[in-house]
Design a protein around this motif. Structure first.
Motif, short mmCIF file in Angstrom:
data_model
loop_
_atom_site.label_atom_id
_atom_site.label_comp_id
_atom_site.label_asym_id
_atom_site.label_seq_id
_atom_site.Cartn_x
_atom_site.Cartn_y
_atom_site.Cartn_z
N GLU A 37 -3.12 5.01 5.80
CA GLU A 37 -4.43 4.48 6.19
C GLU A 37 -4.55 3.00 5.79
O GLU A 37 -4.95 2.15 6.59
CB GLU A 37 -5.50 5.32 5.52
CG GLU A 37 -6.91 4.99 5.94
CD GLU A 37 -7.92 5.38 4.86
OE1 GLU A 37 -7.63 6.27 4.04
OE2 GLU A 37 -8.99 4.74 4.85
N LYS A 38 -4.15 2.70 4.53
CA LYS A 38 -4.25 1.31 4.07
C LYS A 38 -3.20 0.42 4.74
O LYS A 38 -3.46 -0.75 5.01
CB LYS A 38 -4.11 1.23 2.55
CG LYS A 38 -5.36 1.61 1.81
CD LYS A 38 -6.52 0.64 2.06
CE LYS A 38 -7.80 1.20 1.46
NZ LYS A 38 -9.03 0.61 2.02
N LYS A 39 -2.03 0.98 5.01
CA LYS A 39 -1.01 0.17 5.71
C LYS A 39 -1.56 -0.24 7.08
O LYS A 39 -1.40 -1.38 7.52
CB LYS A 39 0.30 0.96 5.88
CG LYS A 39 1.12 1.08 4.60
CD LYS A 39 2.45 1.78 4.85
CE LYS A 39 3.05 2.37 3.60
NZ LYS A 39 4.00 1.57 2.87
N LYS B 82 -4.75 -0.48 7.91
CA LYS B 82 -5.84 -1.42 7.66
C LYS B 82 -5.26 -2.82 7.39
O LYS B 82 -5.73 -3.84 7.92
CB LYS B 82 -6.65 -0.92 6.45
CG LYS B 82 -7.77 -1.81 6.00
CD LYS B 82 -9.00 -1.65 6.84
CE LYS B 82 -9.79 -2.92 6.82
NZ LYS B 82 -11.14 -2.96 6.87
N THR C 71 -0.75 4.43 0.99
CA THR C 71 -1.26 5.34 2.03
C THR C 71 -1.08 4.71 3.42
O THR C 71 -1.15 3.49 3.58
CB THR C 71 -2.76 5.62 1.82
OG1 THR C 71 -3.45 4.37 1.89
CG2 THR C 71 -3.02 6.27 0.48
N GLU D 60 -8.29 -4.68 -0.45
CA GLU D 60 -7.88 -3.34 0.04
C GLU D 60 -7.01 -2.63 -0.99
O GLU D 60 -7.10 -1.42 -1.15
CB GLU D 60 -7.13 -3.45 1.37
CG GLU D 60 -7.97 -3.94 2.55
CD GLU D 60 -9.18 -3.04 2.84
OE1 GLU D 60 -9.15 -1.85 2.51
OE2 GLU D 60 -10.17 -3.57 3.39
N GLU E 122 -7.81 0.92 -2.50
CA GLU E 122 -6.84 2.02 -2.41
C GLU E 122 -6.63 2.68 -3.78
O GLU E 122 -6.39 3.88 -3.88
CB GLU E 122 -5.49 1.51 -1.88
CG GLU E 122 -4.47 2.63 -1.69
CD GLU E 122 -3.11 2.14 -1.20
OE1 GLU E 122 -2.57 1.17 -1.75
OE2 GLU E 122 -2.58 2.74 -0.25
N ASN E 123 -6.76 1.86 -4.82
CA ASN E 123 -6.54 2.38 -6.17
C ASN E 123 -7.83 2.85 -6.84
O ASN E 123 -7.86 3.09 -8.05
CB ASN E 123 -5.82 1.33 -7.02
CG ASN E 123 -4.35 1.26 -6.65
OD1 ASN E 123 -3.53 2.00 -7.15
ND2 ASN E 123 -4.04 0.39 -5.68
N TYR F 158 0.84 -1.21 0.00
CA TYR F 158 0.00 0.00 0.00
C TYR F 158 0.87 1.25 0.00
O TYR F 158 2.00 1.24 0.50
CB TYR F 158 -0.91 0.00 1.22
CG TYR F 158 -1.74 -1.27 1.33
CD1 TYR F 158 -2.73 -1.55 0.38
CD2 TYR F 158 -1.51 -2.20 2.34
CE1 TYR F 158 -3.46 -2.73 0.46
CE2 TYR F 158 -2.24 -3.37 2.41
CZ TYR F 158 -3.23 -3.63 1.47
OH TYR F 158 -3.95 -4.78 1.54
#
Ligand code: ADP
Ligand code: ASP
Ligand code: MG
Length: 439
Positions: free
Chosen positions: A82-84, A86, A80, A128, A132-133, A78
């Protein structure tokens, strides 16, 4: 709507997961079935085996190594924060589940639950990545619709009813991501479709939604005419019939789980095998028709046991075979090959779970002899077990190899021979040289 399945290597690294994302995001709505990242299911099986042997320290060590590997995947996958975060939560929660089995009694339910975590990890992380994309993606839990019955057979009715329900309950999306391999069983516990079973998940889902095509994406450009792990100069086959592909898969071609073809055949859904690393190649198309006559491919299935029963009284003894088959039926042990003479019958099995009991019951009807470590080499092609010349070619190719059993005429597209496993490579190479690459 198409169903696309990606195998372990195809999702085996961060780069490959990104490549899969590029490949599937063409704007056409689809269901994407993923395997576990390559190596993960083997590690999970190893963990379960340690727990079965009550070696908890060894199990914990493998769990920790695997967990660290996934934190690294999350960090690289990831962009971002945020995604890391998550992703870390997903990994933490799945490894908490795995660790929960290291205390208390361990049984088959725990084993199956552990083995299922690989697909739960890959799909959650991949979904995810898609989000994210910015792709309109929905995560479909296979455990809500994929089911086997008490005989471990897929419950097609349940699957089609429940996948429709799950699709309805979720928002409409372009890309639905779900797990291959995993399912629930008759008691509602987590189970699986046996190793390599994600291919089978894909065609079961394809049949359930009446898909226009099922695509199986893997690490090779399609179905080859012989096993590339054992034989040099194998060649890709452009087209196979359902029957030909089913024989090859059943008799050991690892590229397809043995049962993959059946759901597609029943509903006449084309199956295409494609290479994730070389997507422009057309791959192999499997449909109802066979494109040409003659020998097309060879596959081999190891781990075969042959049982010979010499009758105490077979001459004119009707009912002898019935009695024998009933024993195998009782122990739910499928027979692969069979060959008879006036006084004896030889047959093969690959599941030896009840061999001892089977042999002991067979002794009531005759003398029993068991041979282990055998391999079935299966030669497949349209009309090869009907038209003149093909059998002669097969036996000429195998002139230097001792053959334990032969099966001819069971269907018109299969000739099978049983040989010792230590002659497998030689057998496959001889068939390749003389039958497949001779022109
Ligand atoms: P995936 O993880 O994508 O399901 P598999 O390892 O299960 O991939 O299946 C692909 C592999 O099957 C190939 O890399 C190849 O080594 C092996 N294989 C065995 N027989 C064949 C065959 N006849 N044609 C193509 N591949 C075969
Ligand atoms: N992950 C499972 C296995 O390794 C299923 C699959 O890859 O098809 O057997
Ligand atoms: Mg596979």
């Amino acid at each position: 709507m198409k169903v696309l399945k990606f195998g372990g290597t195809s999702v085996g690294s961060v780069e490959n997961m990104r490549a899969v994302m590029q490949l599937i995001t063409d704007g056409n709505q689809k269901i994407v079935v993923l395997s576990a990242m390559s190596g993960t299911t083997n590690s999970l099986v190893e963990i379960a085996n340690y727990l079965k042997k009550k070696n908890k320290d060894a199990a914990r060590q493998v769990i920790n190594q695997l967990e660290q590997k996934y934190y690294k995947v999350v960090n690289d996958l990831y962009t971002t924060e945020e995604k890391k975060e998550k992703g870390k939560t997903v990994v933490f929660s799945i490894f908490q589940t795995i660790k929960s089995f290291t205390s208390g009694e361990f049984n088959e339910v725990g084993e199956n639950a552990i083995i299922a975590q690989g697909e739960l990890l890959s799909t959650a992380l991949f979904a995810e990545l898609m989000l994210e994309n910015g792709y309109k993606t929905v995560y479909l839990p296979a455990l809500d619709f994929m089911k086997i019955d008490s005989d471990k057979a897929a419950d097609a009715h349940f699957i089609s009813e429940n996948i429709a329900k799950v699709l309805q309950e979720n928002e409409v999306a372009d890309y639905y991501i779900t797990q291959g391999f995993i399912c629930r069983n008759a008691t509602g516990d987590i189970d699986n479709l046996q190793r390599g079973g994600s291919d089978y998940s894909a065609t079961l889902i394809g049949a359930a939604i009446d898909s226009e095509e099922v695509e199986i994406w893997t690490d090779i450009d399609g179905f080859h005419n012989n096993d590339p792990r054992f034989v040099e100069n194998t060649k890709k086959i452009d087209q196979l019939s359902f029957d030909e592909a089913a024989e090859l898969a059943y008799f050991g071609a690892k590229i397809l789980h043995p049962q993959t073809v059946l759901p597609a055949k029943l509903q006449n859904i084309p199956v295409r095998l494609k290479n994730t690393m070389n997507p422009s190649d057309e791959g192999t198309l499997i449909t109802a028709e066979s494109s040409s006559h003659g020998i097309k491919a060879v596959a081999a299935k190891d781990g075969i046991t042959a049982i010979k029963i010499r009758s105490y009284r077979m001459l004119n003894a009707y009912g002898f075979l019935k009695n024998i088959f009933e024993i195998f039926e009782f122990f739910k042990t499928p027979i692969d090959m069979i060959s008879t003479s006036e006084v004896a019958v030889s047959l093969t099995i690959d599941n030896t779970k009840h061999l001892k009991e089977i042999v002991s019951e067979l002794k009531e009807y005759g003398e029993v002899e068991v041979d282990y470590d055998l391999t079935i080499a299966c030669i497949v092609g349209e009309m090869i077990a009907e038209e003149t010349g093909f059998a002669a070619k097969v036996f000429a190719a195998l002139k230097d190899i001792p053959i334990r059993m032969i099966s001819y005429g069971g269907s018109r597209h299969n000739i099978s021979v049983l040989v010792k496993t230590d002659l497998k490579k030689q057998t496959l190479q001889a068939l390749s040289n003389d039958l497949l690459n001779s022109k």
